[in-house]
Design a protein around this motif. Structure first.
Motif, PDB file in Angstrom:
ATOM      1  N   GLY A 114     -74.172  30.660   8.776  1.00 10.34           N
ATOM      2  CA  GLY A 114     -73.440  29.094   8.547  1.00 10.34           C
ATOM      3  C   GLY A 114     -71.824  29.336   8.111  1.00 10.34           C
ATOM      4  O   GLY A 114     -71.422  30.485   7.782  1.00 10.34           O
ATOM      5  N   TYR A 115     -71.279  27.983   8.166  1.00 15.47           N
ATOM      6  CA  TYR A 115     -69.906  27.984   7.502  1.00 15.47           C
ATOM      7  C   TYR A 115     -69.959  26.490   7.268  1.00 15.47           C
ATOM      8  O   TYR A 115     -69.942  25.569   8.113  1.00 15.47           O
ATOM      9  CB  TYR A 115     -68.883  28.675   8.206  1.00 15.47           C
ATOM     10  CG  TYR A 115     -67.537  28.781   8.033  1.00 15.47           C
ATOM     11  CD1 TYR A 115     -67.488  29.724   6.750  1.00 15.47           C
ATOM     12  CD2 TYR A 115     -66.600  28.289   8.300  1.00 15.47           C
ATOM     13  CE1 TYR A 115     -66.438  30.008   6.367  1.00 15.47           C
ATOM     14  CE2 TYR A 115     -65.435  28.533   7.780  1.00 15.47           C
ATOM     15  CZ  TYR A 115     -65.026  29.150   6.770  1.00 15.47           C
ATOM     16  OH  TYR A 115     -64.210  29.648   6.337  1.00 15.47           O
ATOM     17  N   SER A 116     -69.393  26.273   5.846  1.00 16.40           N
ATOM     18  CA  SER A 116     -69.060  24.894   5.637  1.00 16.40           C
ATOM     19  C   SER A 116     -67.740  24.307   5.870  1.00 16.40           C
ATOM     20  O   SER A 116     -67.586  23.089   5.733  1.00 16.40           O
ATOM     21  CB  SER A 116     -69.464  24.570   4.248  1.00 16.40           C
ATOM     22  OG  SER A 116     -68.914  25.511   3.425  1.00 16.40           O
ATOM     23  N   ALA A 117     -66.797  24.992   6.453  1.00 18.25           N
ATOM     24  CA  ALA A 117     -65.565  24.609   6.687  1.00 18.25           C
ATOM     25  C   ALA A 117     -65.105  24.493   8.064  1.00 18.25           C
ATOM     26  O   ALA A 117     -65.818  24.962   9.060  1.00 18.25           O
ATOM     27  CB  ALA A 117     -64.411  25.585   6.176  1.00 18.25           C
ATOM     28  N   GLY A 118     -64.075  23.325   8.270  1.00 17.58           N
ATOM     29  CA  GLY A 118     -63.857  23.242   9.767  1.00 17.58           C
ATOM     30  C   GLY A 118     -65.066  22.666  10.700  1.00 17.58           C
ATOM     31  O   GLY A 118     -65.759  21.903  10.318  1.00 17.58           O
ATOM     32  N   GLU A 119     -65.184  23.267  11.712  1.00 17.92           N
ATOM     33  CA  GLU A 119     -66.293  23.085  12.795  1.00 17.92           C
ATOM     34  C   GLU A 119     -67.542  24.096  12.523  1.00 17.92           C
ATOM     35  O   GLU A 119     -68.201  24.366  13.351  1.00 17.92           O
ATOM     36  CB  GLU A 119     -65.635  22.960  14.227  1.00 17.92           C
ATOM     37  CG  GLU A 119     -64.582  22.215  14.323  1.00 17.92           C
ATOM     38  CD  GLU A 119     -64.944  20.599  14.051  1.00 17.92           C
ATOM     39  OE1 GLU A 119     -66.157  20.129  14.232  1.00 17.92           O
ATOM     40  OE2 GLU A 119     -64.330  19.744  13.840  1.00 17.92           O
ATOM     41  N   GLY A 120     -67.619  24.555  11.303  1.00 11.34           N
ATOM     42  CA  GLY A 120     -68.708  25.122  11.344  1.00 11.34           C
ATOM     43  C   GLY A 120     -68.710  26.622  11.693  1.00 11.34           C
ATOM     44  O   GLY A 120     -67.627  27.712  11.512  1.00 11.34           O
ATOM     45  N   ILE A 121     -70.011  27.057  12.307  1.00 11.78           N
ATOM     46  CA  ILE A 121     -70.010  28.437  12.864  1.00 11.78           C
ATOM     47  C   ILE A 121     -68.625  28.961  13.840  1.00 11.78           C
ATOM     48  O   ILE A 121     -68.396  29.998  13.857  1.00 11.78           O
ATOM     49  CB  ILE A 121     -71.215  28.666  13.632  1.00 11.78           C
ATOM     50  CG1 ILE A 121     -72.388  28.515  12.576  1.00 11.78           C
ATOM     51  CG2 ILE A 121     -71.689  30.072  14.271  1.00 11.78           C
ATOM     52  CD1 ILE A 121     -73.818  28.392  12.942  1.00 11.78           C
ATOM     53  N   ALA A 122     -68.524  27.995  14.613  1.00 12.51           N
ATOM     54  CA  ALA A 122     -67.149  28.142  15.517  1.00 12.51           C
ATOM     55  C   ALA A 122     -66.280  28.674  14.773  1.00 12.51           C
ATOM     56  O   ALA A 122     -65.167  29.680  15.026  1.00 12.51           O
ATOM     57  CB  ALA A 122     -66.995  27.086  16.375  1.00 12.51           C
ATOM     58  N   THR A 123     -65.703  28.138  13.820  1.00 12.56           N
ATOM     59  CA  THR A 123     -64.552  28.421  12.816  1.00 12.56           C
ATOM     60  C   THR A 123     -64.636  29.509  12.331  1.00 12.56           C
ATOM     61  O   THR A 123     -63.819  30.712  12.343  1.00 12.56           O
ATOM     62  CB  THR A 123     -64.453  27.343  11.751  1.00 12.56           C
ATOM     63  OG1 THR A 123     -64.001  25.993  12.347  1.00 12.56           O
ATOM     64  CG2 THR A 123     -63.358  27.494  10.928  1.00 12.56           C
ATOM     65  N   LYS A 124     -66.014  29.961  11.567  1.00 12.43           N
ATOM     66  CA  LYS A 124     -65.882  31.397  10.841  1.00 12.43           C
ATOM     67  C   LYS A 124     -66.160  32.499  12.160  1.00 12.43           C
ATOM     68  O   LYS A 124     -65.612  33.520  11.844  1.00 12.43           O
ATOM     69  CB  LYS A 124     -67.620  31.304  10.383  1.00 12.43           C
ATOM     70  CG  LYS A 124     -67.624  32.541   9.702  1.00 12.43           C
ATOM     71  CD  LYS A 124     -68.995  32.344   8.830  1.00 12.43           C
ATOM     72  CE  LYS A 124     -69.292  33.544   7.796  1.00 12.43           C
ATOM     73  NZ  LYS A 124     -70.173  33.535   7.090  1.00 12.43           N
ATOM     74  N   SER A 125     -66.550  32.224  13.283  1.00 13.18           N
ATOM     75  CA  SER A 125     -66.447  33.181  14.542  1.00 13.18           C
ATOM     76  C   SER A 125     -65.058  33.535  14.527  1.00 13.18           C
ATOM     77  O   SER A 125     -64.694  34.783  15.088  1.00 13.18           O
ATOM     78  CB  SER A 125     -67.253  32.741  15.460  1.00 13.18           C
ATOM     79  OG  SER A 125     -67.448  33.952  16.373  1.00 13.18           O
ATOM     80  N   TRP A 126     -64.376  32.525  14.854  1.00  6.00           N
ATOM     81  CA  TRP A 126     -62.775  32.917  15.239  1.00  6.00           C
ATOM     82  C   TRP A 126     -62.148  33.237  14.299  1.00  6.00           C
ATOM     83  O   TRP A 126     -61.466  34.558  14.408  1.00  6.00           O
ATOM     84  CB  TRP A 126     -62.173  31.359  15.487  1.00  6.00           C
ATOM     85  CG  TRP A 126     -60.719  31.505  15.883  1.00  6.00           C
ATOM     86  CD1 TRP A 126     -60.614  31.436  17.262  1.00  6.00           C
ATOM     87  CD2 TRP A 126     -59.747  31.788  15.306  1.00  6.00           C
ATOM     88  NE1 TRP A 126     -59.133  31.563  17.210  1.00  6.00           N
ATOM     89  CE2 TRP A 126     -58.784  31.939  16.084  1.00  6.00           C
ATOM     90  CE3 TRP A 126     -59.259  32.172  13.954  1.00  6.00           C
ATOM     91  CZ2 TRP A 126     -57.512  32.250  15.995  1.00  6.00           C
ATOM     92  CZ3 TRP A 126     -57.941  32.655  13.736  1.00  6.00           C
ATOM     93  CH2 TRP A 126     -56.976  32.639  14.457  1.00  6.00           C
ATOM     94  N   LEU A 127     -62.501  33.078  12.896  1.00  3.22           N
ATOM     95  CA  LEU A 127     -61.596  33.903  11.909  1.00  3.22           C
ATOM     96  C   LEU A 127     -62.250  35.323  11.616  1.00  3.22           C
ATOM     97  O   LEU A 127     -61.287  36.138  11.718  1.00  3.22           O
ATOM     98  CB  LEU A 127     -62.007  32.968  10.507  1.00  3.22           C
ATOM     99  CG  LEU A 127     -61.551  31.780  10.098  1.00  3.22           C
ATOM    100  CD1 LEU A 127     -62.038  31.282   8.808  1.00  3.22           C
ATOM    101  CD2 LEU A 127     -59.985  32.121  10.260  1.00  3.22           C
ATOM    102  N   LEU A 128     -63.440  35.700  11.915  1.00  5.59           N
ATOM    103  CA  LEU A 128     -63.931  36.961  11.814  1.00  5.59           C
ATOM    104  C   LEU A 128     -63.307  37.850  12.955  1.00  5.59           C
ATOM    105  O   LEU A 128     -62.758  38.738  12.904  1.00  5.59           O
ATOM    106  CB  LEU A 128     -65.597  36.957  11.982  1.00  5.59           C
ATOM    107  CG  LEU A 128     -66.254  36.646  10.651  1.00  5.59           C
ATOM    108  CD1 LEU A 128     -67.719  36.394  11.024  1.00  5.59           C
ATOM    109  CD2 LEU A 128     -65.877  37.570   9.582  1.00  5.59           C
ATOM    110  N   ALA A 129     -63.298  37.229  14.288  1.00  2.00           N
ATOM    111  CA  ALA A 129     -62.755  37.708  15.497  1.00  2.00           C
ATOM    112  C   ALA A 129     -61.306  38.260  15.284  1.00  2.00           C
ATOM    113  O   ALA A 129     -60.523  39.082  15.786  1.00  2.00           O
ATOM    114  CB  ALA A 129     -63.095  36.950  16.818  1.00  2.00           C
TER     115      ALA A 129
END
Length: 183
Positions: free
Chosen positions: A155-170
Motif C-alpha cells: 500500500g501507499y497513502s500518498a498520491g495515487e497510492g500503489i502506482a505512485t509508490k511503484s514509480w518512485l521505487l522504479a
C-alpha cells in the motif's frame, strides 16, 4: 529532523493557512510543499487532480524553495538524498519509525518487520504500517522504501497510492512486486 512544540497536526493541515507554500510539477503529479517558516511540515502529492491547498496562492520562503529545488533534482535523477529541515509531529513510536526511514539511502529498502525490529517493536507490524502511512512528508522522509518481506508493495497513502509508490521505487532502481490480485 526536528519536532518543535508548535508543529502542526498533519491531519489538520488542509484546514490551516500555511506560513509557506510551494508547488511543483513532477512525473507523479503536482506536489505541494508546506513549511512553518523554519522547516518543512508536510508534502502532498496530487490525488485525483487535487492538492490540499489548491485554493491558495504560493507563499515561497527559503526552506520551501530549497525543497522544491531538491525535489526537482531528485526527479531528474541528480539528487539521492535531501538536506532540509523537517518537523515531524507524532508519537514517540511514529518518530522512531520516521527516523529509521530518513536513514535509508537511495534505492535501499526495508521491510515492515525489519523496521519494527529496528525500532524495538519487532512484533508490531500493524503499528509500523500505521506509522509509515502517517508520514506527513513522503519522498523527503522516504516511506516509499518500505516493502513487505517478499518485496511486494502492500500500500501507499500518498498520491495515487500503489502506482505512485511503484514509480518512485522504479525511479530509484528498486526491484519490487505489485500487490497480489484480490481473490
Amino acid at each position: 529532523m526536528t519536532t518543535p512544540d508548535s508543529a502542526l497536526d498533519p491531519a489538520l493541515d488542509s484546514a490551516i493557512d500555511p506560513v509557506a507554500l510551494r508547488r511543483l510539477e513532477s512525473p507523479i503529479g503536482r506536489i505541494e510543499v508546506v513549511g512553518d517558516g523554519t522547516a518543512i511540515i508536510s508534502l502532498a502529492i496530487e490525488h485525483e487532480g487535487a492538492l490540499p491547498h489548491d485554493e491558495l496562492d504560493e507563499r515561497p520562503d527559503e526552506v520551501t524553495s530549497r525543497a522544491v529545488a531538491q525535489l526537482e533534482e531528485y526527479f531528474a535523477g541528480h539528487r539521492h538524498d535531501f538536506d532540509l529541515p523537517v518537523a515531524l509531529p507524532g508519537t514517540v513510536f511514529q518518530q522512531a519509525v520516521w527516523e529509521q526511514l530518513v536513514e535509508l539511502e537511495w534505492g535501499e529498502v526495508i521491510s515492515y518487520g525489519e523496521l519494527g525490529h529496528a525500532t524495538g517493536r519487532a512484533s508490531a507490524g500493524r503499528a509500523v504500517g500505521g506509522a509509515v502511512g502517517a508520514n506527513p512528508i513522503p519522498i523527503i522522509v522516504p516511506c516509499h522504501r518500505v516493502l513487505a518481506s517478499d518485496g511486494r508493495i502492500t500500500g501507499y497513502s500518498a498520491g495515487e497510492g500503489i502506482a505512485t509508490k511503484s514509480w518512485l521505487l522504479a525511479h530509484e532502481g528498486v526491484a519490487h512486486k505489485l500487490p497480489r490480485p484480490a481473490a
